[in-house]
Scaffold this motif. Structure first.
Motif, PDB file in Angstrom:
ATOM      1  N   LEU A  75      45.383-104.885 126.717  1.00  7.78           N
ATOM      2  CA  LEU A  75      44.771-105.748 127.733  1.00  7.78           C
ATOM      3  C   LEU A  75      43.288-105.393 127.932  1.00  7.78           C
TER       4      LEU A  75
ATOM      5  N   LEU B 276      46.745-112.881 134.832  1.00  5.92           N
ATOM      6  CA  LEU B 276      47.717-112.784 133.740  1.00  5.92           C
ATOM      7  C   LEU B 276      48.771-113.869 133.945  1.00  5.92           C
TER       8      LEU B 276
ATOM      9  N   ASP C 247      52.649-113.706 135.039  1.00  8.23           N
ATOM     10  CA  ASP C 247      53.042-113.442 136.417  1.00  8.23           C
ATOM     11  C   ASP C 247      52.618-114.629 137.257  1.00  8.23           C
TER      12      ASP C 247
ATOM     13  N   TYR D 249      54.437-101.247 135.217  1.00 11.99           N
ATOM     14  CA  TYR D 249      53.185-101.771 135.788  1.00 11.99           C
ATOM     15  C   TYR D 249      52.057-100.729 135.808  1.00 11.99           C
ATOM     16  N   GLY D 250      50.851-101.249 136.082  1.00 10.33           N
ATOM     17  CA  GLY D 250      49.760-100.385 136.487  1.00 10.33           C
ATOM     18  C   GLY D 250      49.982-100.064 137.964  1.00 10.33           C
TER      19      GLY D 250
ATOM     20  N   GLU E 241      48.660 -96.247 134.302  1.00 13.07           N
ATOM     21  CA  GLU E 241      49.420 -97.277 133.591  1.00 13.07           C
ATOM     22  C   GLU E 241      50.860 -96.816 133.373  1.00 13.07           C
ATOM     23  N   LYS E 242      51.787 -97.594 133.871  1.00  9.20           N
ATOM     24  CA  LYS E 242      53.229 -97.447 133.656  1.00  9.20           C
ATOM     25  C   LYS E 242      53.751 -96.006 133.780  1.00  9.20           C
TER      26      LYS E 242
ATOM     27  N   THR F  22      50.399-103.582 140.192  1.00  7.09           N
ATOM     28  CA  THR F  22      49.660-104.833 139.995  1.00  7.09           C
ATOM     29  C   THR F  22      50.441-105.784 139.087  1.00  7.09           C
ATOM     30  N   PRO F  23      50.609-107.015 139.520  1.00  6.77           N
ATOM     31  CA  PRO F  23      51.228-108.008 138.653  1.00  6.77           C
ATOM     32  C   PRO F  23      50.178-108.777 137.846  1.00  6.77           C
ATOM     33  N   GLY F  24      48.987-108.201 137.670  1.00 10.94           N
ATOM     34  CA  GLY F  24      48.018-108.866 136.814  1.00 10.94           C
ATOM     35  C   GLY F  24      47.079-109.808 137.532  1.00 10.94           C
TER      36      GLY F  24
ATOM     37  N   GLN G  25      43.822 -99.762 127.547  1.00 10.97           N
ATOM     38  CA  GLN G  25      44.432-100.262 128.783  1.00 10.97           C
ATOM     39  C   GLN G  25      43.361-100.602 129.821  1.00 10.97           C
TER      40      GLN G  25
ATOM     41  N   THR H 120      43.964-100.770 132.879  1.00 13.55           N
ATOM     42  CA  THR H 120      44.227 -99.797 133.952  1.00 13.55           C
ATOM     43  C   THR H 120      43.340 -98.559 133.800  1.00 13.55           C
TER      44      THR H 120
HETATM   45  C1  G1P Z   1      50.003-105.405 131.904  1.00 16.48           C
HETATM   46  C2  G1P Z   1      49.121-104.314 132.524  1.00 16.48           C
HETATM   47  C3  G1P Z   1      49.852-103.666 133.696  1.00 16.48           C
HETATM   48  C4  G1P Z   1      50.240-104.738 134.695  1.00 16.48           C
HETATM   49  C5  G1P Z   1      51.120-105.788 134.007  1.00 16.48           C
HETATM   50  C6  G1P Z   1      51.446-106.926 134.940  1.00 16.48           C
HETATM   51  O1  G1P Z   1      51.113-104.795 131.276  1.00 16.48           O
HETATM   52  O2  G1P Z   1      48.798-103.363 131.532  1.00 16.48           O
HETATM   53  O3  G1P Z   1      49.004-102.715 134.300  1.00 16.48           O
HETATM   54  O4  G1P Z   1      50.940-104.148 135.775  1.00 16.48           O
HETATM   55  O5  G1P Z   1      50.451-106.342 132.870  1.00 16.48           O
HETATM   56  O6  G1P Z   1      52.313-107.839 134.342  1.00 16.48           O
HETATM   57  P1  G1P Z   1      52.077-105.590 130.242  1.00 16.48           P
HETATM   58  O7  G1P Z   1      53.124-106.241 131.091  1.00 16.48           O
HETATM   59  O8  G1P Z   1      51.215-106.569 129.510  1.00 16.48           O
HETATM   60  O9  G1P Z   1      52.639-104.527 129.347  1.00 16.48           O
END
Ligand code: G1P
Length: 292
Positions: free
Chosen positions: A109, A129, A132, A169-170, A190-191, A203-205, A229, A231
């Motif tokens: 990302l 994103l 979401d 998630y982040g 991150e995660k 964060t949902p993006g 990342q 994040t």
């Molecule tokens: C990405 C971001 C993450 C965020 C998430 C939300 O992860 O890296 O920080 O919380 O989107 O959907 P992904 O879901 O693309 O792995």
């Protein structure tokens, strides 16, 4: 801060929706009669965004076409007097300018957002994103814009998640300001696994970022999953400048997963005055038929 630009990364392969995504990009899969990307762009429009940049990859041409005019179809509908449908297919494209940039390799990302530098110039911008979806009275991007105008800084949209889900998630850590909805961020991870996650604020993006993020994106090494990342770049930014996080209001659906997609489809139908009764009757009939 007046924010008029948004970046929407759409280069992903959509593996959770295979085999459909073998030929159709996941952003074009519909919820009711609108592709998922429509809802993300509507959120931008309703938040006052005037220009959107899609960070794309090969096979994503349908997304740009969707926001462009289709004269042949317009003519077809015009000839048949289908004014309502004509209006519907023209509407979204007329409300916003879209452009795109190709992300030739999918390296995360952070790597995707780094492609937006010439689009945003020195202006702050929103990141949305599309996986979401958030249903809210005031669009979540608009909620974050308010906080970012107040402080003149980057703001990350967060929601509380079960502690067991932090590794999806982040996750943000910080100190709450008055009102207990906004935090001054100390770090972002991150995660993280639940046992080491600093909080359950995820964060949902949804992000408002100042253009200092691009220097951070240049400096970060590869992170979780070997990817660059976003994040990690935000975490670095929080070490150099004030960054805020805000617990937004609204219901969020993870439409990148089959469960979340089903949930959103039922919810969207129930919220649609014309479809509500249809959906209720379908559900009632299934409950009886399968003795649930
Ligand atoms: C990405 C971001 C993450 C965020 C998430 C939300 O992860 O890296 O920080 O919380 O989107 O959907 P992904 O879901 O693309 O792995």
């Amino acid at each position: 801060m007046n924010i008029t630009k948004a970046v929407i990364p759409v280069a992903g392969k959509g593996t959770r929706f295979l085999p459909a995504t073998k030929e159709v990009s996941k952003e074009m899969i519909p919820i009711i009669n609108k592709p998922m990307i429509h809802y993300a762009v509507m959120e931008a429009v309703e938040s006052g965004i005037e220009e959107v940049l899609f960070v794309t990859s090969s096979g994503k041409e349908a997304i740009e076409n969707y926001f462009d005019r289709n004269f042949e179809l317009e003519h077809f509908l015009e000839e048949r007097g289908k004014e309502d449908l004509l209006k519907q297919i023209q509407e979204i494209g007329s409300k916003i300018e879209v452009c795109s940039v190709r992300q030739k390799e999918q390296l995360g990302l952070g790597h995707a957002i780094a492609h937006a530098e010439s689009f945003t110039g020195s202006e702050p911008f929103a990141v949305i994103l599309g996986d979401d979806l958030v249903l809210a009275k005031k669009p979540v991007t608009a909620q974050l814009m308010e906080i970012s105008s107040k402080f003149g800084k980057s703001v990350i949209g967060v929601m509380e998640v079960p502690k067991s889900d932090t590794d999806k998630y982040g996750i943000v850590d910080g100190t709450f300001l008055e009102g207990n909805k906004t935090l001054k961020m100390q770090k972002m991870v991150e995660k993280p696994k639940p046992n080491v996650a600093p909080t359950n604020l995820a964060t949902p993006g949804r992000y408002i970022l100042t253009n200092e993020i691009f220097d951070c994106l240049r400096e970060i090494p590869r992170g979780v999953g070997g990817e660059y990342q976003l994040t990690d770049a935000i975490n670095m930014l929080a070490g150099k400048d004030d960054v805020y996080a805000h617990i937004f209001e609204g219901d969020r659906f993870d439409t990148g997963s089959i469960n979340g997609y089903l949930n959103a489809t039922v919810e969207f139908a129930l919220r649609d005055p014309e479809l509500k009764e249809v959906m209720v009757n379908i559900i009632k009939e299934k409950i009886v038929r399968y003795s649930i």
